[in-house]
Scaffold this active site. Structure first.
Site, PDB file in Angstrom:
ATOM      1  CG  ASP A  45      -2.014  -1.011   1.156  1.00  0.00           C
ATOM      2  OD1 ASP A  45      -2.283  -1.498   0.046  1.00  0.00           O
ATOM      3  OD2 ASP A  45      -2.601  -1.324   2.206  1.00  0.00           O
ATOM      4  CE1 TYR A  65       3.172  -6.708   4.508  1.00  0.00           C
ATOM      5  CE2 TYR A  65       2.516  -8.971   4.968  1.00  0.00           C
ATOM      6  CZ  TYR A  65       2.730  -7.944   4.065  1.00  0.00           C
ATOM      7  OH  TYR A  65       2.493  -8.153   2.733  1.00  0.00           O
ATOM      8  CG  ASP A  78      -5.405   2.651   5.030  1.00  0.00           C
ATOM      9  OD1 ASP A  78      -6.259   3.563   4.995  1.00  0.00           O
ATOM     10  OD2 ASP A  78      -4.755   2.310   4.027  1.00  0.00           O
ATOM     11  NE  ARG A  82      -5.172  -1.927   2.524  1.00  0.00           N
ATOM     12  CZ  ARG A  82      -6.067  -1.757   1.574  1.00  0.00           C
ATOM     13  NH1 ARG A  82      -7.292  -1.331   1.875  1.00  0.00           N
ATOM     14  NH2 ARG A  82      -5.769  -1.983   0.308  1.00  0.00           N
TER      15      ARG A  82
END
Length: 295
Positions: free
Chosen positions: A38, A66, A80, A171
């Site tokens: 993203d 992550y 987000d 997300r």
């Protein structure tokens, strides 16, 4: 130039922006990235150059790791912190309950891709529809959350590390956790710390890449194509065997340590990477057949 650059993608750039920048800087047309991040996210973005672009399909399939921050009590349309707030809710939930809800997602689960994503439906990207104010039903996709390690829970914020399969939206995971807790939530921070065997600690910033390109040392920073396949078993072949394999012929395997269906990486007698091969059972023997040639 043939190889892979482990790029530390900065916030504010799309993955395609990074590729476009490198094409201009390095004057190389054959460049591709290996998994979209993203625009607001940072972290590992392996970029393949030249012959290494043939590995993209394999690197995209690798697991990702992550570090994310989940903010509970605030839901947004993009899941987000860059989206519009849809709902706010007070968070009065015990840490143990938050922990239990998060850990319940470890394993396989059906995840519905977000509207603000590059997933295509009938030839159109979901985010294009979302920008026009259109929301459509999306089919859930099975993803795998291999592990979650909760680093800290403070007030309505949770920091956690997650290892997951390709195609997992962190997300959406954050949003799903918030929904399970009944208060909503969104991903307020994300950094990709690993993609396959490429790690954040070894990544290069675009500023570093620029300096290396100016002093003509950029090729020294290229990682070899075979790094993509570090997790595969290695086999070293004789000169005769290597030539047979390169020309599409079968090579008979010796020993009992091989299993049919396995994919392994093959090298010639000088240690040069040839490609990846599949082990096939034919007439009672296990034979090696080239699957993708990189030499």
């Amino acid at each position: 130039m043939d190889g892979i650059l482990n790029i530390l993608k900065p916030p504010g750039m799309t993955s395609f922006d990074v590729v476009a920048y490198l094409r201009r800087l390095l004057k190389e047309k054959k460049i591709g990235h290996t998994g979209t991040l993203d625009p607001g996210a940072v972290g590992v973005l392996p970029v393949c150059i030249g012959k290494a672009t043939k590995t993209i399909e394999y690197l995209t399939d690798k697991d990702k790791e992550y570090r994310a921050e989940l903010t509970l009590g605030i839901s947004t349309d993009t899941q987000d912190s860059y989206g519009n707030v849809l709902k706010k809710c007070d968070v009065n939930i015990e840490k143990e309950e938050i922990y239990k809800a998060i850990m319940s997602f470890v394993g396989e689960y059906n995840q519905i891709p977000p509207m603000y994503s590059a997933v295509k439906v009938e030839g159109k990207k979901l985010y294009e529809l979302a920008r026009d104010g259109i929301t459509i039903e999306r089919a859930p996709r099975k993803v795998a959350i291999h592990s979650i390690d909760i680093v800290n829970i403070k007030d309505n914020r949770v920091i956690f590390d997650v290892v997951c399969s390709k195609g997992t939206y962190i997300r959406t995971l954050c949003s799903d956790i918030g929904e399970k807790l009944g208060c909503g939530g969104h991903m307020s921070f994300l950094v990709r710390t690993r993609s396959g065997s490429f790690k954040l600690s070894d990544s290069l910033t675009l500023e570093e890449i620029y300096e290396f390109s100016k002093d003509n040392s950029i090729e020294d920073k290229l990682l070899p194509i075979e790094k993509v396949f570090d997790d595969l078993e290695r086999i070293d072949l004789s000169d005769v065997e290597a030539k047979k394999l390169i020309n599409g012929a079968y090579v008979k395997l010796k020993g009992e340590n091989y299993k049919k269906g396995n994919i392994i990486r093959a090298y010639d007698d000088k240690g040069k990477f040839i490609g990846i091969c599949e082990i096939l059972p034919i007439k009672g023997s296990l034979l090696l057949k080239i699957k993708k040639k990189f030499g």
